[in-house]
Scaffold this motif. Structure first.
Motif, short mmCIF file in Angstrom:
data_model
loop_
_atom_site.label_atom_id
_atom_site.label_comp_id
_atom_site.label_asym_id
_atom_site.label_seq_id
_atom_site.Cartn_x
_atom_site.Cartn_y
_atom_site.Cartn_z
N GLU A 124 0.84 -1.20 0.00
CA GLU A 124 0.00 0.00 0.00
C GLU A 124 0.88 1.24 0.00
O GLU A 124 2.10 1.15 0.02
N SER A 125 0.25 2.39 0.03
CA SER A 125 0.94 3.68 0.01
C SER A 125 2.05 3.73 1.05
O SER A 125 1.90 3.24 2.17
N GLY A 126 3.19 4.33 0.67
CA GLY A 126 4.35 4.44 1.55
C GLY A 126 5.34 3.32 1.39
O GLY A 126 6.42 3.35 1.97
N SER A 127 5.01 2.32 0.58
CA SER A 127 5.90 1.17 0.39
C SER A 127 6.97 1.44 -0.66
O SER A 127 6.74 2.15 -1.63
N ILE A 128 8.13 0.86 -0.42
CA ILE A 128 9.23 0.86 -1.38
C ILE A 128 9.45 -0.60 -1.77
O ILE A 128 9.65 -1.45 -0.90
N ILE A 129 9.40 -0.89 -3.06
CA ILE A 129 9.54 -2.26 -3.55
C ILE A 129 10.74 -2.32 -4.47
O ILE A 129 10.84 -1.55 -5.42
N ASP A 130 11.63 -3.25 -4.19
CA ASP A 130 12.86 -3.42 -4.97
C ASP A 130 12.90 -4.76 -5.67
O ASP A 130 12.51 -5.77 -5.08
N LEU A 131 13.40 -4.77 -6.88
CA LEU A 131 13.85 -5.99 -7.53
C LEU A 131 15.35 -5.78 -7.68
O LEU A 131 15.78 -4.91 -8.42
N ILE A 132 16.14 -6.54 -6.94
CA ILE A 132 17.58 -6.30 -6.91
C ILE A 132 18.34 -7.43 -7.61
O ILE A 132 17.86 -8.54 -7.70
N PRO A 133 19.55 -7.11 -8.09
CA PRO A 133 20.35 -8.14 -8.76
C PRO A 133 20.82 -9.20 -7.77
O PRO A 133 20.90 -8.95 -6.56
N GLU A 134 21.15 -10.35 -8.31
CA GLU A 134 21.58 -11.47 -7.46
C GLU A 134 23.00 -11.30 -6.94
O GLU A 134 23.38 -11.95 -5.98
N ASP A 135 23.78 -10.41 -7.55
CA ASP A 135 25.19 -10.29 -7.16
C ASP A 135 25.47 -9.12 -6.22
O ASP A 135 26.62 -8.79 -5.96
N TYR A 136 24.44 -8.47 -5.70
CA TYR A 136 24.66 -7.35 -4.76
C TYR A 136 23.46 -7.24 -3.84
O TYR A 136 22.32 -7.16 -4.30
N ASN A 137 23.69 -7.21 -2.54
CA ASN A 137 22.62 -7.10 -1.56
C ASN A 137 22.46 -5.64 -1.18
O ASN A 137 23.39 -5.02 -0.66
N PHE A 138 21.30 -5.08 -1.43
CA PHE A 138 21.05 -3.66 -1.18
C PHE A 138 19.66 -3.50 -0.61
O PHE A 138 18.71 -4.07 -1.12
N LEU A 163 19.98 3.50 -7.57
CA LEU A 163 20.34 2.74 -8.77
C LEU A 163 21.82 2.94 -9.10
O LEU A 163 22.52 1.97 -9.41
N LEU A 164 22.31 4.15 -9.02
CA LEU A 164 23.72 4.40 -9.32
C LEU A 164 24.63 3.69 -8.34
O LEU A 164 25.68 3.15 -8.72
N LYS A 165 24.23 3.64 -7.06
CA LYS A 165 25.02 2.90 -6.07
C LYS A 165 25.06 1.41 -6.42
O LYS A 165 26.11 0.79 -6.40
N VAL A 166 23.90 0.85 -6.75
CA VAL A 166 23.84 -0.57 -7.11
C VAL A 166 24.68 -0.83 -8.37
O VAL A 166 25.41 -1.81 -8.44
N SER A 167 24.60 0.07 -9.35
CA SER A 167 25.34 -0.14 -10.61
C SER A 167 26.86 -0.15 -10.40
O SER A 167 27.58 -0.79 -11.16
N ARG A 168 27.34 0.54 -9.36
CA ARG A 168 28.78 0.55 -9.07
C ARG A 168 29.24 -0.78 -8.48
O ARG A 168 30.42 -1.11 -8.54
N HIS A 169 28.31 -1.55 -7.90
CA HIS A 169 28.68 -2.78 -7.21
C HIS A 169 28.22 -4.06 -7.92
O HIS A 169 28.65 -5.14 -7.56
N SER A 170 27.33 -3.94 -8.88
CA SER A 170 26.77 -5.11 -9.55
C SER A 170 27.17 -5.13 -11.02
O SER A 170 27.08 -4.13 -11.71
N LYS A 171 27.58 -6.30 -11.49
CA LYS A 171 27.88 -6.47 -12.92
C LYS A 171 26.60 -6.65 -13.73
O LYS A 171 26.64 -6.61 -14.95
N GLN A 172 25.47 -6.84 -13.06
CA GLN A 172 24.20 -7.10 -13.73
C GLN A 172 23.38 -5.83 -13.95
O GLN A 172 22.30 -5.90 -14.54
N VAL A 173 23.87 -4.68 -13.49
CA VAL A 173 23.11 -3.43 -13.54
C VAL A 173 23.99 -2.34 -14.16
O VAL A 173 25.14 -2.18 -13.75
N ASN A 174 23.44 -1.61 -15.13
CA ASN A 174 24.19 -0.47 -15.67
C ASN A 174 23.67 0.83 -15.07
O ASN A 174 22.73 0.83 -14.28
N ASP A 175 24.29 1.94 -15.44
CA ASP A 175 23.91 3.22 -14.86
C ASP A 175 23.00 4.05 -15.77
O ASP A 175 22.82 5.24 -15.56
N THR A 176 22.42 3.41 -16.78
CA THR A 176 21.44 4.07 -17.62
C THR A 176 20.09 3.99 -16.92
O THR A 176 19.65 2.90 -16.54
N ILE A 177 19.44 5.12 -16.73
CA ILE A 177 18.23 5.18 -15.90
C ILE A 177 16.98 5.42 -16.75
O ILE A 177 16.93 6.33 -17.56
#
Length: 186
Positions: A124-138, A163-177
Motif C-alpha cells: 500500500e501507500s508508503g511502500s518501497i519495492i525493490d527488484l535487486i540483482p543477485e550479485d549485490y545485496n542492497f 540505482l547508481l550505487k547498485v550499478s557501481r557494485h553489480s555487474k548485472q546493472v548499468n547506470d542508464t536510468i
C-alpha cells in the motif's frame, strides 16, 4: 537480473530501473531495454528476470489495453504459472504490478522459479519495492533514511541515487536510468 525500484506515494507511483540485460553468467546481452510498461489505465508492470519472458509479457499488455489493476495482477499470475519448464535451466521472474483502485495506490509483487509456487505480496501507500540483482545485496529502506522530502522529485532523486550505487557494485546493472512518475489524474 536487474535493478527496479517502485515507490508508492499517497497519490503517485514512481519507478526507476536500469536498462542492461545480463545472462546469469554475467555476459551482457543488451545495454538498452526498458524494464517496465505503463498501460493506458495507468497500471505499472515492472519486471526482472528473463528478458524473453519480459518481452512476451509486455507485448501481451500492449495489445490488451483497458485492464484495471486487479485484472493485470490476475493476468501476470496466470502468465507466470504458464511459463514452460526447461530441462537445462531455471527461469526466475519477478514482477511488480502497481496502480490505482478507487483512487488508492496499490501494488502486488509476484515472483516465481520453475518448480516452485508463485509468491505474491501486496503493498500500500508508503511502500518501497525493490527488484535487486543477485550479485549485490542492497536495502533501499536503509538508504531511504536520507530522504528529506516525499515529493515525487525527492523520491525519484533517491531512487536514481540508489540505482547508481547498485550499478557501481553489480555487474548485472548499468547506470542508464529509465524513470516515470504515474498519477491517477482523477
Amino acid at each position: 537480473m536487474s535493478y527496479v525500484n517502485v515507490y508508492l506515494g499517497g497519490d503517485f507511483i514512481s519507478v526507476v530501473s536500469d536498462t542492461q540485460i545480463t545472462r546469469p553468467d554475467g555476459t551482457i546481452l543488451q545495454e538498452e531495454m526498458k524494464k517496465f510498461l505503463v498501460t493506458d489505465q495507468k497500471v505499472l508492470i515492472a519486471t526482472a528476470g528473463n528478458a524473453d519472458v519480459a518481452k512476451i509479457m509486455f507485448d501481451f499488455f500492449k495489445k490488451n489495453q483497458g485492464l484495471q489493476f486487479h485484472d493485470v495482477v490476475a493476468e501476470v499470475d496466470r502468465f507466470l504459472g504458464e511459463i514452460p519448464v526447461f530441462k537445462d535451466f531455471t527461469i526466475s521472474q519477478r514482477v511488480i504490478v502497481a496502480g490505482f483502485e478507487k483512487g488508492i495506490v496499490k501494488a502486488t509483487s509476484l515472483g516465481m522459479k520453475i518448480n516452485q509456487k508463485s509468491e505474491k505480496v501486496n503493498y500500500e501507500s508508503g511502500s518501497i519495492i525493490d527488484l535487486i540483482p543477485e550479485d549485490y545485496n542492497f536495502n533501499i529502506g536503509d538508504y531511504s533514511k536520507r530522504l528529506k522530502t516525499f515529493t515525487p522529485k525527492g523520491i525519484v532523486d533517491l531512487q536514481k541515487k540508489a540505482l547508481l550505487k547498485v550499478s557501481r557494485h553489480s555487474k548485472q546493472v548499468n547506470d542508464t536510468i529509465c524513470e516515470e512518475v504515474i498519477t491517477d489524474g482523477n
